[in-house]
Motif scaffolding. Structure first.
Motif, PDB file in Angstrom:
ATOM      1  N   ILE A   7       0.849  -1.197   0.000  1.00 50.16           N
ATOM      2  CA  ILE A   7       0.000   0.000   0.000  1.00 50.16           C
ATOM      3  C   ILE A   7       0.884   1.246   0.000  1.00 50.16           C
ATOM      4  CG2 ILE A   7      -1.878   1.229   1.162  1.00 50.16           C
ATOM      5  CD1 ILE A   7      -2.357  -1.405   2.775  1.00 50.16           C
ATOM      6  N   ASP A   8       0.684   2.099  -0.991  1.00 47.17           N
ATOM      7  CA  ASP A   8       1.423   3.369  -1.041  1.00 47.17           C
ATOM      8  C   ASP A   8       0.688   4.289  -2.011  1.00 47.17           C
ATOM      9  OD1 ASP A   8       3.553   5.419  -1.682  1.00 47.17           O
ATOM     10  OD2 ASP A   8       4.695   4.117  -0.343  1.00 47.17           O
ATOM     11  N   GLY A  37      -4.961   4.412   2.046  1.00 46.36           N
ATOM     12  CA  GLY A  37      -5.189   3.597   3.228  1.00 46.36           C
ATOM     13  C   GLY A  37      -6.567   2.985   3.316  1.00 46.36           C
ATOM     14  N   GLY A  40      -6.760   0.226   0.972  1.00 47.94           N
ATOM     15  CA  GLY A  40      -5.900  -0.821   1.517  1.00 47.94           C
ATOM     16  C   GLY A  40      -6.562  -1.604   2.621  1.00 47.94           C
ATOM     17  N   ILE A  52       2.337  -7.206   5.214  1.00 48.95           N
ATOM     18  CA  ILE A  52       1.960  -5.917   4.620  1.00 48.95           C
ATOM     19  C   ILE A  52       3.187  -5.013   4.582  1.00 48.95           C
ATOM     20  CG2 ILE A  52       0.543  -3.842   4.847  1.00 48.95           C
ATOM     21  CD1 ILE A  52      -1.400  -5.482   6.521  1.00 48.95           C
ATOM     22  N   THR A  54       3.481  -1.018   3.911  1.00 49.49           N
ATOM     23  CA  THR A  54       2.589   0.118   3.712  1.00 49.49           C
ATOM     24  C   THR A  54       3.246   1.448   4.046  1.00 49.49           C
ATOM     25  OG1 THR A  54       0.441   1.085   4.354  1.00 49.49           O
ATOM     26  CG2 THR A  54       1.633  -0.122   6.061  1.00 49.49           C
TER      27      THR A  54
END
Length: 246
Positions: A7-8, A37, A40, A52, A54
């Motif tokens: 996640i980014d 987020g 995500g 994860i 992130t």
């Protein structure tokens, strides 16, 4: 195979990690990616990944609250975070919540490879290190409850809901309800109403304030509802309470 989610909010980072890392060497597969987020979180709850990676500096997101929510709800999940924060207190709290690695941006592939290797190693040694997982889970859950109670305290004057508080603390409604009951012995509704009634009791000591106005000020739209709740918590009517304490 271990499932990993990345996640980014920078697509170049997500795509770069997805395609260039030798995931097979760690028995991993990229099960999903997200660019913010909230997306995500939905992905994580659907996929239930083992690992994860992130970012935490994303729009509308409290990084520590998100981590606490994830570790509280999925205590076995391994998390490494990409961050631009260099604050020691922030890093210390993240580690208390069970983050495996903090990777400072800009990062290089070697740092990320080391983080993945450590996370996979932790998963393989899970049974050996299950005093540590409980401690991390308890810390995360306490963090969630503290933030939830703070949010309720700050918003009791309006129609605040369990769904809203759950969204703000990055957990599902059922999980937040379970945590509040476990840590306080009360339901969400009772916690909210107790806060309202406590404030109402203080206001009732002012004889110039009408009871109807007090009910509205502490978040009750319906006067009859206020009266029922007040009697439930105090064993007497608001007017009787005022006569005894004014």
């Amino acid at each position: 195979m271990y499932k990993i989610v990345i996640i980014d909010d920078e697509p170049i980072i997500v795509e770069g990690l997805s395609r260039t890392m030798p995931w097979g060497e760690w028995e991993c597969i990229v099960a999903g990616t997200a660019y913010d987020g909230f997306e995500g979180q939905k992905l994580i709850r659907n996929i239930k990944p083992n690992l994860i990676i992130t970012d935490i500096s994303m729009p509308r997101m409290n990084g520590l609250a998100m981590i606490a929510g994830l570790k509280g709800e999925f205590p076995d999940m391994e998390i490494s975070i990409l961050t631009g924060f260099r604050d020691f207190e922030y890093a210390q709290k993240a580690i208390q919540l069970g983050v495996t690695r903090l990777i400072l941006k800009p990062s290089n592939l070697k740092e990320i490879e080391e983080a993945v290797s450590t996370m996979v190693g932790n998963l393989k040694k899970k049974n050996i290190h299950s005093e540590a997982e409980e401690s991390e889970s308890n810390s995360a859950n306490s963090f969630i409850v503290k933030n939830a109670l703070k949010y309720i305290q700050e918003n009791y004057t309006r129609k605040v809901t369990l769904a809203e508080v759950a969204e703000k603390t990055y957990v599902s409604q059922w999980y937040l309800s379970k945590l509040l009951n476990k840590h306080t012995g009360k339901s969400f509704s009772d916690i909210l109403n107790q806060i309202r009634i406590n404030v109402a009791k203080d206001l009732l000591r002012n004889p110039s304030m009408r009871i109807g106005n007090i009910a509205e000020e502490v978040g009750f739209i319906d006067m009859a509802h206020f009266s029922r709740v007040f009697k439930k918590f105090e064993g007497c009517s608001a007017n009787e309470y005022r006569n005894k304490n004014s």
